[in-house]
Design an enzyme around this catalytic site. Structure first.
Site, PDB file in Angstrom:
ATOM      1  N   ARG A  92      11.352  -5.163  -3.783  1.00  0.00           N
ATOM      2  CA  ARG A  92      10.404  -5.915  -2.976  1.00  0.00           C
ATOM      3  C   ARG A  92      10.899  -7.328  -2.729  1.00  0.00           C
ATOM      4  O   ARG A  92      10.159  -8.159  -2.219  1.00  0.00           O
ATOM      5  CB  ARG A  92       9.081  -5.990  -3.735  1.00  0.00           C
ATOM      6  CG  ARG A  92       7.909  -5.337  -2.997  1.00  0.00           C
ATOM      7  CD  ARG A  92       6.740  -5.502  -3.894  1.00  0.00           C
ATOM      8  NE  ARG A  92       5.462  -5.128  -3.437  1.00  0.00           N
ATOM      9  CZ  ARG A  92       4.893  -3.929  -3.613  1.00  0.00           C
ATOM     10  NH1 ARG A  92       5.578  -2.935  -4.118  1.00  0.00           N
ATOM     11  NH2 ARG A  92       3.655  -3.748  -3.259  1.00  0.00           N
TER      12      ARG A  92
ATOM     13  N   ARG B 227      -9.021   0.999   8.910  1.00  0.00           N
ATOM     14  CA  ARG B 227      -9.196   2.234   8.121  1.00  0.00           C
ATOM     15  C   ARG B 227     -10.648   2.450   7.747  1.00  0.00           C
ATOM     16  O   ARG B 227     -11.331   1.513   7.329  1.00  0.00           O
ATOM     17  CB  ARG B 227      -8.402   2.140   6.807  1.00  0.00           C
ATOM     18  CG  ARG B 227      -6.963   2.516   6.963  1.00  0.00           C
ATOM     19  CD  ARG B 227      -6.323   2.639   5.612  1.00  0.00           C
ATOM     20  NE  ARG B 227      -5.649   1.404   5.264  1.00  0.00           N
ATOM     21  CZ  ARG B 227      -4.714   1.283   4.337  1.00  0.00           C
ATOM     22  NH1 ARG B 227      -4.356   2.268   3.613  1.00  0.00           N
ATOM     23  NH2 ARG B 227      -4.130   0.146   4.099  1.00  0.00           N
TER      24      ARG B 227
ATOM     25  N   ARG C 233     -13.067   0.280   2.913  1.00  0.00           N
ATOM     26  CA  ARG C 233     -12.772  -0.157   1.542  1.00  0.00           C
ATOM     27  C   ARG C 233     -12.773  -1.684   1.496  1.00  0.00           C
ATOM     28  O   ARG C 233     -12.240  -2.334   2.397  1.00  0.00           O
ATOM     29  CB  ARG C 233     -11.363   0.321   1.157  1.00  0.00           C
ATOM     30  CG  ARG C 233     -11.358   1.602   0.368  1.00  0.00           C
ATOM     31  CD  ARG C 233      -9.969   2.145   0.196  1.00  0.00           C
ATOM     32  NE  ARG C 233      -8.936   1.142  -0.085  1.00  0.00           N
ATOM     33  CZ  ARG C 233      -7.641   1.433  -0.149  1.00  0.00           C
ATOM     34  NH1 ARG C 233      -7.222   2.655   0.055  1.00  0.00           N
ATOM     35  NH2 ARG C 233      -6.751   0.510  -0.406  1.00  0.00           N
TER      36      ARG C 233
ATOM     37  N   ARG D 247       0.090 -10.056   0.968  1.00  0.00           N
ATOM     38  CA  ARG D 247       1.042  -8.938   0.815  1.00  0.00           C
ATOM     39  C   ARG D 247       2.057  -8.943   1.937  1.00  0.00           C
ATOM     40  O   ARG D 247       3.244  -8.726   1.723  1.00  0.00           O
ATOM     41  CB  ARG D 247       0.296  -7.600   0.810  1.00  0.00           C
ATOM     42  CG  ARG D 247      -0.577  -7.385  -0.405  1.00  0.00           C
ATOM     43  CD  ARG D 247      -1.412  -6.151  -0.218  1.00  0.00           C
ATOM     44  NE  ARG D 247      -0.588  -4.954  -0.303  1.00  0.00           N
ATOM     45  CZ  ARG D 247      -0.397  -4.274  -1.422  1.00  0.00           C
ATOM     46  NH1 ARG D 247      -0.987  -4.661  -2.529  1.00  0.00           N
ATOM     47  NH2 ARG D 247       0.363  -3.211  -1.429  1.00  0.00           N
TER      48      ARG D 247
HETATM   49  P1  AMP Z   1       1.571  -1.313  -4.684  1.00  0.00           P
HETATM   50  O1  AMP Z   1       0.847  -0.138  -5.253  1.00  0.00           O
HETATM   51  O2  AMP Z   1       2.969  -0.976  -4.248  1.00  0.00           O
HETATM   52  O3  AMP Z   1       0.798  -1.983  -3.615  1.00  0.00           O
HETATM   53  O4  AMP Z   1       1.728  -2.350  -5.872  1.00  0.00           O
HETATM   54  C1  AMP Z   1       0.619  -2.915  -6.509  1.00  0.00           C
HETATM   55  C2  AMP Z   1       1.016  -4.228  -7.175  1.00  0.00           C
HETATM   56  O5  AMP Z   1       1.996  -3.995  -8.196  1.00  0.00           O
HETATM   57  C3  AMP Z   1       1.685  -5.240  -6.246  1.00  0.00           C
HETATM   58  O6  AMP Z   1       0.730  -5.988  -5.510  1.00  0.00           O
HETATM   59  C4  AMP Z   1       2.451  -6.095  -7.236  1.00  0.00           C
HETATM   60  O7  AMP Z   1       1.601  -7.001  -7.905  1.00  0.00           O
HETATM   61  C5  AMP Z   1       2.929  -5.067  -8.239  1.00  0.00           C
HETATM   62  N1  AMP Z   1       4.268  -4.551  -7.854  1.00  0.00           N
HETATM   63  C6  AMP Z   1       4.562  -3.318  -7.363  1.00  0.00           C
HETATM   64  N2  AMP Z   1       5.871  -3.206  -7.118  1.00  0.00           N
HETATM   65  C7  AMP Z   1       6.432  -4.405  -7.455  1.00  0.00           C
HETATM   66  C8  AMP Z   1       7.752  -4.913  -7.421  1.00  0.00           C
HETATM   67  N3  AMP Z   1       8.784  -4.189  -6.953  1.00  0.00           N
HETATM   68  N4  AMP Z   1       7.954  -6.174  -7.866  1.00  0.00           N
HETATM   69  C9  AMP Z   1       6.944  -6.923  -8.334  1.00  0.00           C
HETATM   70  N5  AMP Z   1       5.660  -6.510  -8.374  1.00  0.00           N
HETATM   71  C10 AMP Z   1       5.405  -5.259  -7.943  1.00  0.00           C
END
Ligand code: AMP
Length: 222
Positions: free
Chosen positions: A87, A126, A161, A173
């Site tokens: 990310r 959505r 949601r 994000r």
């Molecule tokens: P997601 O389900 O991919 O939206 O991830 C949920 C949360 O997990 C994100 O908003 C971050 O806080 C954390 N997260 C997920 N992947 C990463 C990553 N590669 N690096 C840092 N934080 C992450």
């Protein structure tokens, strides 16, 4: 078969990722899901990660990178589809370094391209059906627009949601995703700009319909 998939929140990455994962019977490794599992299990890592996740921030690299690399090293023999990681540029570089060190080949890098304002409109559009969360309804996508106020599939009542309506959270994000200096796009470009890469890059137009994207994606995979 080892695959990276990039795409902003709202691009249909989950749908297309599932297709790829099923085709090759891959382990679907989602960094966000791994964190949620740790949080659910009350582990030390989960407790640390939670404070960042709740603020919509990235979990620090000293926690995230070793955690993901460890899961990759223990993946099944068919390989993995990695989703949500890297990310950032640093994560992209560290992942590449680890793959090189371990002699692990990367086969595809998939990127779903979608303009930021379109991604945001989709998330905010959505709608969730009370009868079945998998009934697709989105006021921002004509092909799956609800029937008036009700589900286009079954006529059930619809709701939005809370987190889909939180504009500040969506913007936060997307700030990370679309950042080409150090963020996710920088990580994606790190792979796309690699000279003499042995993996294939597949760029998908996220503005096409789900089926059009699927068909093109299937045509590009071996
Ligand atoms: P997601 O389900 O991919 O939206 O991830 C949920 C949360 O997990 C994100 O908003 C971050 O806080 C954390 N997260 C997920 N992947 C990463 C990553 N590669 N690096 C840092 N934080 C992450």
């Amino acid at each position: 078969m080892n695959i990276l998939i990039f795409g902003p929140n709202g691009s249909g990455k989950g749908t297309q990722g599932t297709l790829v994962k099923d085709k090759y019977d891959l382990d679907h490794i989602e960094s966000g899901a791994i964190f949620r599992k740790h949080i659910g299990g009350g582990t030390e890592l989960g407790l640390k990660a939670k404070e960042y996740i709740n603020k919509g921030e990235l979990v620090p690299d000293d926690i995230t990178i070793p955690m993901v690399l460890d899961v990759l090293q223990n993946a099944g023999e068919n390989g993995w589809l990695l989703d949500g990681f890297p990310r950032s540029l640093v994560q992209a570089e560290k992942l590449w370094e680890a793959l090189q060190n371990d002699g692990v080949a990367l086969d595809y890098v998939i990127e779903i391209k979608l303009p930021r304002e379109v991604a945001k409109a989709r998330i905010m559009g959505r709608r969730l059906c009370e009868n079945n969360p998998n009934h697709p309804n989105n006021v921002g996508i004509p092909a799956i627009a609800p029937e008036g106020d009700t589900c286009r599939v079954c006529g059930g009542a619809l709701s939005a949601r809370d987190d889909d309506q939180d504009e500040a959270a969506i913007d936060k994000r997307h700030d990370i995703y679309y950042d080409e200096e150090t963020g996710t796009m920088a990580g994606c470009n790190f792979y796309k700009n690699m000279k003499d890469a042995s993996f294939k890059i597949i760029e998908l137009d996220g503005e096409q319909s789900i089926d059009e994207i699927k068909n093109y994606l299937v045509s590009q995979l071996d």
